[in-house]
Design a protein around this motif. Structure first.
Motif, PDB file in Angstrom:
ATOM      1  N   THR A  15       0.916  -1.163  -0.120  1.00  0.00           N
ATOM      2  CA  THR A  15       0.084  -0.126  -0.106  1.00  0.00           C
ATOM      3  C   THR A  15       0.768   1.245   0.149  1.00  0.00           C
ATOM      4  OG1 THR A  15      -1.690  -1.080   1.173  1.00  0.00           O
ATOM      5  CG2 THR A  15      -1.847   1.263   1.210  1.00  0.00           C
ATOM      6  N   SER A  16       0.527   2.173  -0.899  1.00  0.00           N
ATOM      7  CA  SER A  16       1.164   3.457  -0.866  1.00  0.00           C
ATOM      8  C   SER A  16       0.721   4.474  -0.065  1.00  0.00           C
ATOM      9  CB  SER A  16       1.439   3.850  -2.296  1.00  0.00           C
ATOM     10  OG  SER A  16      -0.064   4.079  -2.970  1.00  0.00           O
ATOM     11  N   ILE A  17       1.519   4.999   0.850  1.00  0.00           N
ATOM     12  CA  ILE A  17       1.119   5.856   1.791  1.00  0.00           C
ATOM     13  C   ILE A  17       1.359   7.515   1.220  1.00  0.00           C
ATOM     14  CG2 ILE A  17       1.114   6.525   4.276  1.00  0.00           C
ATOM     15  CD1 ILE A  17       2.164   3.933   4.703  1.00  0.00           C
ATOM     16  N   PHE A  18       0.325   7.974   0.863  1.00  0.00           N
ATOM     17  CA  PHE A  18       0.653   9.498   0.255  1.00  0.00           C
ATOM     18  C   PHE A  18      -0.356  10.526   0.928  1.00  0.00           C
ATOM     19  CE2 PHE A  18       2.127   7.219  -3.471  1.00  0.00           C
ATOM     20  CZ  PHE A  18       3.266   7.511  -3.562  1.00  0.00           C
ATOM     21  N   CYS A  19      -0.100  11.710   0.947  1.00  0.00           N
ATOM     22  CA  CYS A  19      -0.878  12.558   1.870  1.00  0.00           C
ATOM     23  C   CYS A  19      -2.099  12.751   1.014  1.00  0.00           C
ATOM     24  CB  CYS A  19      -0.051  13.823   1.867  1.00  0.00           C
ATOM     25  SG  CYS A  19       0.406  14.809   0.504  1.00  0.00           S
ATOM     26  N   THR A  20      -2.453  12.413  -0.238  1.00  0.00           N
ATOM     27  CA  THR A  20      -3.566  12.665  -0.968  1.00  0.00           C
ATOM     28  C   THR A  20      -4.469  11.445  -0.944  1.00  0.00           C
ATOM     29  OG1 THR A  20      -2.464  11.738  -2.914  1.00  0.00           O
ATOM     30  CG2 THR A  20      -2.679  14.234  -2.565  1.00  0.00           C
ATOM     31  N   ASN A  21      -4.147  10.352  -0.246  1.00  0.00           N
ATOM     32  CA  ASN A  21      -4.860   8.805  -0.007  1.00  0.00           C
ATOM     33  C   ASN A  21      -5.855   9.243   1.306  1.00  0.00           C
ATOM     34  OD1 ASN A  21      -5.796   6.522   0.292  1.00  0.00           O
ATOM     35  ND2 ASN A  21      -4.029   5.487  -0.066  1.00  0.00           N
ATOM     36  N   TYR A  22      -6.901  10.071   0.938  1.00  0.00           N
ATOM     37  CA  TYR A  22      -7.788  10.239   1.976  1.00  0.00           C
ATOM     38  C   TYR A  22      -8.502   8.833   2.795  1.00  0.00           C
ATOM     39  CZ  TYR A  22     -11.886  12.424   4.224  1.00  0.00           C
ATOM     40  OH  TYR A  22     -12.627  12.734   5.202  1.00  0.00           O
ATOM     41  N   ASP A  23      -8.910   8.029   2.000  1.00  0.00           N
ATOM     42  CA  ASP A  23      -9.520   6.604   2.644  1.00  0.00           C
ATOM     43  C   ASP A  23      -8.565   6.210   3.703  1.00  0.00           C
ATOM     44  OD1 ASP A  23     -11.825   7.270   0.884  1.00  0.00           O
ATOM     45  OD2 ASP A  23     -10.915   6.053  -0.582  1.00  0.00           O
ATOM     46  N   LEU A  24      -7.241   5.792   3.246  1.00  0.00           N
ATOM     47  CA  LEU A  24      -6.528   5.439   4.101  1.00  0.00           C
ATOM     48  C   LEU A  24      -6.092   6.357   5.399  1.00  0.00           C
ATOM     49  CD1 LEU A  24      -4.336   3.258   4.792  1.00  0.00           C
ATOM     50  CD2 LEU A  24      -2.923   4.471   3.826  1.00  0.00           C
TER      51      LEU A  24
END
Length: 78
Positions: A15-24
């Motif tokens: 899983t990529s963790i980015f600041c635009t991944n709101y669901d995560l």
């Protein structure tokens, strides 16, 4: 006697963790915008540091506020 705790919220290694991944990221913050502690989320120390860092980046670029405003507009239109 070792007792292993079950992890409540897990992140797959792929899983990529980015600041635009709101669901995560929304899984790891409260309604007030506070970061949920590691003892509650069950993440490893490395994962918790990464999540905290990314949530702080998202706050800096006002990512959460922009999404909340869009959601409020959608509910007002209905």
């Amino acid at each position: 006697m070792n007792i292993r705790r079950k992890r409540r919220l897990t992140i797959e290694p792929s899983t990529s963790i980015f600041c635009t991944n709101y669901d995560l990221l929304s899984k790891f913050i409260t309604e007030q915008g506070k970061i949920i502690p590691r003892r509650i989320t069950g993440l490893s120390a490395k994962q918790q540091r990464r999540i905290s860092k990314v949530i702080k980046q998202a706050r800096t670029i006002a990512f959460f506020q922009a999404l909340l405003k869009n959601e409020e507009k959608k509910t007002d239109e209905k």
